[in-house]
Design an enzyme around this catalytic site. Structure first.
Site, short mmCIF file in Angstrom:
data_model
loop_
_atom_site.label_atom_id
_atom_site.label_comp_id
_atom_site.label_asym_id
_atom_site.label_seq_id
_atom_site.Cartn_x
_atom_site.Cartn_y
_atom_site.Cartn_z
N ASP A 26 3.47 6.10 0.25
CA ASP A 26 3.98 4.84 0.80
C ASP A 26 3.35 4.56 2.18
OD1 ASP A 26 5.60 2.61 0.90
OD2 ASP A 26 7.40 3.68 0.29
N ASP A 38 7.76 -4.48 -4.34
CA ASP A 38 9.12 -3.92 -4.31
C ASP A 38 10.08 -4.81 -5.07
OD1 ASP A 38 8.70 -1.60 -3.02
OD2 ASP A 38 9.53 -2.21 -1.09
C1 DGJ Z 1 9.11 1.19 0.00
C2 DGJ Z 1 8.63 1.35 -1.39
O1 DGJ Z 1 7.91 0.26 -1.81
C3 DGJ Z 1 9.82 1.63 -2.30
O2 DGJ Z 1 9.44 1.66 -3.64
C4 DGJ Z 1 10.43 2.93 -1.88
O3 DGJ Z 1 9.53 3.97 -2.10
C5 DGJ Z 1 10.81 2.87 -0.41
N1 DGJ Z 1 9.74 2.41 0.43
C6 DGJ Z 1 11.27 4.21 0.08
O4 DGJ Z 1 11.55 4.21 1.41
#
Ligand code: DGJ
Length: 695
Positions: free
Chosen positions: A436, A500
């Site tokens: 991430d 997301d």
């Molecule tokens: C942002 C990511 O895009 C999510 O899928 C998840 O992994 C969160 N961060 C976790 O903090």
């Protein structure tokens, strides 16, 4: 030294020549067929102009009469600001061009390497060598002339959870610029820039596109100058002083990928896809059905809870489970512990190995989340090494999601991140990491100099090292969703987290346009919960499943709370994905130019079979929708068309469906393309899957 090169490969021609010592690109487009050695490209001289024809060429030099944005800009303490390169070497073959330029007056040498592959995709590399005193480089742009048939530009804008919104506009005199200053490519990053004719749609018309292989700051331009010359360009954005070349040092610009299509935006997409698929490191193994736990458990980790999820995952046929954020240090929420890559004894008292072994015992792979470029201010790593963050003048950059950026160009910080993450990977037998990157980089300095260039190279190096230390390890590039999807990082990772936003209706458009550049097998597409956690919108399982099917599919949902009926549907959808994934991950992506904007008709076309989805986005104002015309099929072949509902019934608004829906139908490709089939009336936010098999 022959002075004209005519390259031709994969249906694309590229013609360049040396004129008065400058490199002039004469043509980039559809295959011409024969060599045009005698062709005359020389133009007239209009009134009020230079007295002789100037050929600034691709280097666009002031000294050769260019009055616009240059290719190279830089200086040596204010001098060496204007170049006059001469081509000293010019070698070409059917699919390559090598040009060396020298400007002895300012002690610089430039080299351009260009190659066209068998899918017609061109890769260009510039490298600049300084042979004199320190040279401060401002920018080195790849400029390619654009056909005057190109009348419009297309690129993509967005934000967190709503990436890749298309923007199409006319090309007029001036410069259209899309740039990213976030230190990562970003949610608003366009991935590539496209120029096209007014008529170009998905299936037909010409398009020219470029994409820079870089994950830091990038600039794309489409320019039309007052003389009427059009060009398309891309460069790495460098901060002042970021690249200062000592004598003998070189700057290698990130590679440029240039793609032409004579068959619309789908033709363009498929050239990008073919090109990526031909890489030796393109993922070969079947893309495993993935259960990501983020939206199932968030920070609420416990071995017992995760085991229950794993049990259900195994029952429905999942092949890889990924434990997301929250397993390490004091990371019980997003304010704490980021950067402390030690398994939390509080939530994982037995470590991660037991759960990883449990996952393996069920025949699945274990994946784990990291965000190795970041830390929370409230973390041991920051308390011990506040000097490890990217910052300038002793200032602490403004936090974003309560986090700061670790300077990976610092060898100690790099070693800490690599070693601590590597240790967890070995100890917990991690086969896959979700990597991430949840913030932008601002005021990102190292030793008093701008550091985004170095940070970008460092993350590539880190990924390479991790893969080297752990053979077979796969990496997913996530950046709060689709914030790092680009042609630089694609060579280090195996999957992109597209957004997301798991809401299927939003995903339809996000995935549609991310696929303009990246093939479905690289795009993480999950069935999320309902109502969706980002939009609060309730959507049927069949629609969520049909949407997630066209990618590297998975689930991101607490399936321990799902009833038996839905679990059975999930199981049958996973079985279906497993049967169809080789088609979806190798076929040609087709987005039909459907006459009504409230629908999408899209699919993947293979030799023997194709799979389409007819998607109802919004209600329409007429009783009937336009016929389903399946472009992309072979006109000569005969096909059998049927529908399939692997994840439950599709909601329709009908007294009686069209006859073919019940019985299937046989027809030639030509009939299916030209006449099409009567469309059923679907409820909004529904998608019907249509299989088309050659007979
Ligand atoms: C942002 C990511 O895009 C999510 O899928 C998840 O992994 C969160 N961060 C976790 O903090």
């Amino acid at each position: 030294m022959s002075s004209r090169a005519h390259l031709s490969n994969g249906g694309v021609d590229f013609i360049a020549e040396v004129v008065d010592g400058a490199l002039v690109v004469r043509y980039w487009g559809k295959k011409i067929g024969s060599q045009i050695a005698q062709y005359s490209f020389e133009r007239s001289i209009p009134n009020s102009d230079f007295d002789s024809i100037q050929n600034p060429g691709v280097l666009r030099e002031h000294s050769r009469g260019w009055m616009g944005y240059p290719t190279l800009s830089g200086h040596r303490s204010g001098k060496a600001w204007s170049s006059h390169f001469e081509v000293t070497e010019f070698k070409s073959g059917k699919d390559f061009l090598l040009v060396k330029f020298v400007d002895p007056a300012i002690s610089l040498e430039l080299e351009l390497n260009l190659k066209i592959d068998s899918s017609g995709v061109i890769r260009l590399n510039y490298s600049l060598l300084n042979k004199g005193d320190e040279y401060a480089l401002n920018e080195l742009v790849y400029w390619l002339p654009l056909s005057d048939k190109a009348r419009e530009s297309l690129d993509f804008a967005g934000r967190w959870s709503n990436e890749r919104n298309p923007q199409r506009r006319g090309i007029d005199v001036g410069r259209w610029v899309r740039e990213s200053f976030e230190g990562r490519s970003g949610h608003n990053f366009t991935i590539g820039e496209i120029a096209l004719t007014k008529e170009t749609n998905f299936a037909t018309g010409e398009a020219w596109s470029i994409a820079l292989a870089w994950s830091g700051d990038v600039r794309y331009c489409i320019e039309k100058n007052y003389e009427g010359a059009q060009s398309i360009g891309a460069s790495e954005i460098l901060a002042p002083g970021e690249i200062i070349l000592a004598k003998g040092e070189s700057y290698k610009a990130p590679e440029l990928i240039a793609v032409y299509s004579e068959s619309g935006l789908d033709g363009l997409a498929n050239r990008y896809h073919q090109h990526l698929r031909a890489r030796p490191h393109h993922p070969k193994k079947m893309r495993p059905v993935t259960l990501n736990m983020w939206e199932a458990i968030y920070f609420d980790h416990s071995e017992e809870r995760v085991r229950k999820l794993v049990d259900v995952a195994a029952r429905v046929g999942v092949e890889r489970v990924v434990l997301d954020d929250g397993w390490f240090g004091k990371r019980r929420n997003d304010r704490l512990g980021l950067g402390d890559w030690q398994v939390s004894e509080e939530v994982w008292p037995n470590g991660l190995r037991p759960i990883s072994d449990y996952v393996a015992s069920k025949g699945m792979e274990f994946g784990l989340w990291f965000e190795g470029e970041m830390l929370n201010a409230d973390s041991d790593v920051y308390r011990n090494h506040p000097e490890w963050i990217l910052s300038e003048q002793g200032r602490t950059p403004p936090t974003w999601r309560h986090q700061l950026v670790i300077n990976l160009a610092n060898p100690d910080a790099f070693k800490y991140v690599l070693d601590s993450i590597s240790k967890v990977i070995s100890e917990a037998n991690v086969r896959y990491i979700k990597w991430d990157h949840n913030r932008v980089l601002v005021d990102a300095g190292y030793l008093g100099k701008a550091a985004i260039h170095k940070q970008t190279l460092s993350i590539y190096k880190l990924f390479k090292e991790l893969k080297g230390r752990h053979p077979g390890l796969e990496i997913e590039s996530c950046s709060s969703g689709g914030g790092r999807i680009d042609f630089g990082v694609v060579d280090y990772v195996d999957r992109f987290w597209v957004s997301d936003n798991n809401d299927a209706l939003a995903r339809q458009q996000i995935q549609r346009w991310t696929m303009q550049f990246m093939p479905p097998e690289l795009l993480g597409t999950h069935i999320g919960p309902t109502p969706g956690h980002q939009t609060g919108r309730a959507l049927s399982l069949s629609f969520r499943a049909a949407t997630a099917l066209f990618g590297h599919a998975g689930i991101e949902w607490d399936i321990t709370q799902v009833d038996e009926t839905e679990l059975n549907l999930l199981k049958s959808w996973i079985e279906y994905y497993k049967v169809k994934r080789s088609l979806i991950h190798s076929g040609r992506v087709v987005r039909v130019d459907y006459p009504d904007e409230n629908h999408y008709l899209h699919g993947v076309v293979g030799e023997a079979e194709s799979l389409f989805a007819y998607v109802q986005l919004q209600p329409i104002k007429t009783s009937h929708a336009p016929n389903l015309r399946f472009s992309g099929l072979n006109r000569e072949k005969r096909y059998r068309v049927t529908t399939v509902e692997p994840a439950g019934q599709v909601g329709m608004m009908l007294i009686q469906p069209p006859k073919w829906l019940k019985d299937g139908v046989e027809a030639t490709g030509a009939a299916l393309i030209e006449i099409g089939l009567p469309a059923p009336i679907l409820q909004p936010a529904q998608a019907l899957l249509i299989e088309i098999k050659a007979i």
